[in-house]
Design a protein around this motif. Structure first.
Motif, short mmCIF file in Angstrom:
data_model
loop_
_atom_site.label_atom_id
_atom_site.label_comp_id
_atom_site.label_asym_id
_atom_site.label_seq_id
_atom_site.Cartn_x
_atom_site.Cartn_y
_atom_site.Cartn_z
N GLY A 131 0.79 -1.23 0.00
CA GLY A 131 0.00 0.00 0.00
C GLY A 131 0.82 1.27 0.00
N THR A 132 2.13 1.17 -0.19
CA THR A 132 2.97 2.37 -0.17
C THR A 132 3.71 2.55 -1.50
OG1 THR A 132 4.99 1.31 0.65
CG2 THR A 132 3.39 2.07 2.29
N ALA A 133 4.09 3.79 -1.74
CA ALA A 133 5.03 4.14 -2.80
C ALA A 133 6.25 4.75 -2.13
CB ALA A 133 4.40 5.13 -3.78
N ARG A 134 7.43 4.43 -2.65
CA ARG A 134 8.67 4.93 -2.08
C ARG A 134 9.58 5.48 -3.18
NH1 ARG A 134 10.29 2.67 3.19
NH2 ARG A 134 8.55 1.47 4.04
N GLN A 135 10.35 6.51 -2.84
CA GLN A 135 11.35 7.04 -3.73
C GLN A 135 12.73 6.74 -3.17
OE1 GLN A 135 10.35 10.94 -5.87
NE2 GLN A 135 9.32 11.22 -3.92
N TRP A 136 13.67 6.41 -4.08
CA TRP A 136 15.01 6.03 -3.68
C TRP A 136 16.03 6.90 -4.41
CZ3 TRP A 136 14.51 2.39 0.08
CH2 TRP A 136 13.34 1.63 0.08
N ASP A 137 17.02 7.38 -3.68
CA ASP A 137 18.09 8.19 -4.25
C ASP A 137 19.17 7.26 -4.80
OD1 ASP A 137 20.75 9.68 -4.19
OD2 ASP A 137 19.36 11.32 -3.76
N VAL A 138 19.37 7.30 -6.11
CA VAL A 138 20.29 6.36 -6.75
C VAL A 138 21.73 6.59 -6.33
CG1 VAL A 138 21.20 5.58 -8.98
CG2 VAL A 138 18.75 6.01 -8.71
N GLU A 139 22.13 7.85 -6.22
CA GLU A 139 23.53 8.16 -5.89
C GLU A 139 23.87 7.79 -4.46
OE1 GLU A 139 26.65 11.94 -6.00
OE2 GLU A 139 24.66 12.11 -6.87
N SER A 140 23.02 8.14 -3.52
CA SER A 140 23.31 7.86 -2.11
C SER A 140 22.89 6.46 -1.69
CB SER A 140 22.59 8.88 -1.22
OG SER A 140 21.18 8.67 -1.22
N GLY A 141 21.95 5.88 -2.44
CA GLY A 141 21.46 4.56 -2.08
C GLY A 141 20.47 4.57 -0.93
N GLU A 142 19.96 5.76 -0.59
CA GLU A 142 19.04 5.89 0.53
C GLU A 142 17.64 6.26 0.05
OE1 GLU A 142 19.95 5.11 3.52
OE2 GLU A 142 22.07 4.87 3.04
N ALA A 143 16.67 6.14 0.97
CA ALA A 143 15.31 6.57 0.66
C ALA A 143 15.29 8.08 0.47
CB ALA A 143 14.36 6.16 1.77
N TYR A 144 14.56 8.55 -0.55
CA TYR A 144 14.50 9.98 -0.84
C TYR A 144 13.53 10.69 0.10
CZ TYR A 144 13.80 14.29 -3.50
OH TYR A 144 13.71 15.61 -3.88
N LEU A 145 12.38 10.07 0.36
CA LEU A 145 11.38 10.59 1.29
C LEU A 145 10.83 9.44 2.11
CD1 LEU A 145 9.13 12.98 -0.86
CD2 LEU A 145 10.67 13.67 0.97
N ALA A 146 10.12 9.78 3.16
CA ALA A 146 9.41 8.74 3.90
C ALA A 146 8.40 8.08 2.96
CB ALA A 146 8.71 9.36 5.10
N PRO A 147 8.08 6.80 3.19
CA PRO A 147 7.12 6.13 2.31
C PRO A 147 5.78 6.85 2.30
CG PRO A 147 7.46 4.88 4.33
CD PRO A 147 8.50 5.94 4.30
N ILE A 148 5.16 6.87 1.13
CA ILE A 148 3.86 7.51 0.99
C ILE A 148 2.79 6.45 1.07
CG2 ILE A 148 2.37 8.77 -0.61
CD1 ILE A 148 4.94 10.14 -1.61
N LYS A 149 1.97 6.55 2.09
CA LYS A 149 0.87 5.60 2.27
C LYS A 149 -0.30 6.10 1.43
CE LYS A 149 -0.99 2.00 4.37
NZ LYS A 149 -0.47 0.64 4.25
N THR A 150 -0.60 5.39 0.34
CA THR A 150 -1.61 5.89 -0.58
C THR A 150 -2.98 5.94 0.08
OG1 THR A 150 -1.91 3.67 -1.46
CG2 THR A 150 -0.37 5.09 -2.58
N THR A 151 -3.40 4.88 0.68
CA THR A 151 -4.60 4.82 1.52
C THR A 151 -4.49 3.52 2.29
OG1 THR A 151 -5.78 3.87 -0.35
CG2 THR A 151 -6.24 6.16 0.12
N TRP A 152 -5.26 3.38 3.31
CA TRP A 152 -5.17 2.17 4.13
C TRP A 152 -5.73 0.96 3.39
CZ3 TRP A 152 -2.15 2.22 8.18
CH2 TRP A 152 -1.89 3.44 8.82
N HIS A 153 -5.09 -0.18 3.60
CA HIS A 153 -5.55 -1.48 3.12
C HIS A 153 -5.70 -1.54 1.60
CE1 HIS A 153 -6.11 -2.27 7.30
NE2 HIS A 153 -7.07 -1.39 7.41
N GLN A 154 -4.84 -0.84 0.89
CA GLN A 154 -4.88 -0.91 -0.56
C GLN A 154 -3.52 -1.32 -1.10
OE1 GLN A 154 -6.57 2.61 -2.24
NE2 GLN A 154 -8.59 2.16 -1.45
#
Length: 349
Positions: A131-154
């Motif tokens: 149920g989440t979307a995540r962005q990842w920074d390719v150069e640093s290898g880290e998460a770009y932002l906290a995960p985005i919870k699109t809506t519950w139970h989806q």
């Protein structure tokens, strides 16, 4: 504008250009590699494989990191890396030269269903069954932002960046929504209500249109200015699993669980020629860099390529392989505009 529905009874005379056989489970993705001589596939058998486009033979060994089924993959804009999403919730970044993993991103708790690169190649976007979307920074290898919870139970079945990288869109499985988000802040920009759950997404190169493939078999286009639906492309009779836009932006390809792939004329939203018949569910579509060849993945464990040039020629639409010429604005007689000699130079090249 809707296109006419074509029933299951329609039999296509079009045959695959080449078959790629070797995977032991479903082929979930097939993409063209730089140079025009190879394609890559990913599969539920846990492997990525590279194939010779002309011979149909596998090149080298399987690319593996454990046995977790690989659900999705995408090639970086520079062609030097590929990102994959797997059932174990991992997002893996691979080096195209060595076939080795550069970094393994962990954070999703369920299968990663969709991945997408930003146009500049600096970020990767992933959507998961958690149920989440995540962005990842390719150069640093880290998460770009906290995960985005699109809506519950989806479940997030589709993710795509806007061409200018300011937004991204997500498609949801259990509720018929497309959501667009600010790529820098993660804030919700717009919610679009579709007719059914959204299985795949694509964004046109000019950024003006968002395209969605739905569980009901329809393909729907949306204005990113008004966030209103523009058109419905009807023809598939089962869920649309994958869509792709040709490099020149004039052809749309789609793969469906109705065991077909289709080509669509983006100028008028009509389907082109007969459906491309597959032995089992269609899972993915991908155009070559010149738009002349289409690669498809299938649940029969194989991948296929199709001659787009031949299909267009038979349909009398070969001009769709060309870029659209610039359109001169209509001006009043007092406004400046191209002179007759300028128009002649343009038409003659």
């Amino acid at each position: 504008m809707s296109s006419p529905i074509v029933g299951r009874q329609e039999i296509s005379r079009i045959k695959p250009h080449r078959n790629f056989e070797g995977h032991t489970k479903w082929v979930r993705g097939a993409i063209h590699l730089p140079g025009g001589e190879q394609i890559m596939t990913c599969s539920s058998d846990g492997s990525l494989r590279v194939w010779n486009l002309k011979s149909g033979k596998q090149i080298g060994e399987d690319w593996r990191d454990g046995d977790s089924p690989v659900w999705t993959m995408a090639l970086s804009p520079d062609g030097k890396k590929v990102v994959s999403g797997s059932e174990d919730g991992r997002v893996r970044l691979w080096d195209m030269d060595t076939g080795k993993i550069i970094v393994k991103w962990m954070g999703h708790t369920r299968p990663v269903i969709s991945v997408c690169w930003s146009r500049d190649g600096r970020r990767v976007l992933s959507g998961s069954d958690d149920g989440t979307a995540r962005q990842w920074d390719v150069e640093s290898g880290e998460a770009y932002l906290a995960p985005i919870k699109t809506t519950w139970h989806q479940h997030v079945l589709a993710v795509v960046y806007s061409p200018d990288m300011t937004m991204f869109a997500t498609g949801e499985a259990k509720r018929a929504f497309i959501k667009t988000w600010d790529a820098k802040t993660g804030e919700l920009v717009a919610t679009l209500e579709a007719a059914d759950s959204v299985w795949c997404l694509a964004w046109t190169q000019d950024g003006k249109t968002l395209i969605s493939g739905l569980r009901d078999g329809s393909i729907r286009t949306w204005s990113t200015t008004t966030w209103k639906q523009i058109a419905v492309l009807d023809g598939h009779t089962d869920p649309v699993e994958s869509i792709a836009i040709s490099p020149n932006g004039r052809i749309l390809a789609s793969a469906s669980f109705d065991k077909t792939a289709r080509l669509w004329n983006m100028d008028n939203n009509q389907h082109i020629g007969s459906p491309l018949q597959h032995p089992d569910y269609g899972s993915s579509v991908s155009f070559s860099a010149d738009g002349k060849l289409l690669a498809t993945g299938c649940f029969d464990n194989n991948a296929y390529t199709w001659d787009v040039c031949g299909i267009l020629k038979e349909a009398g639409l070969s001009e769709l392989l060309l870029d659209k010429p610039p359109v001169f604005a209509v001006r009043d007689t007092l406004s400046s505009g191209p002179t007759p000699s300028q128009l002649n130079l343009f038409l003659l090249g």
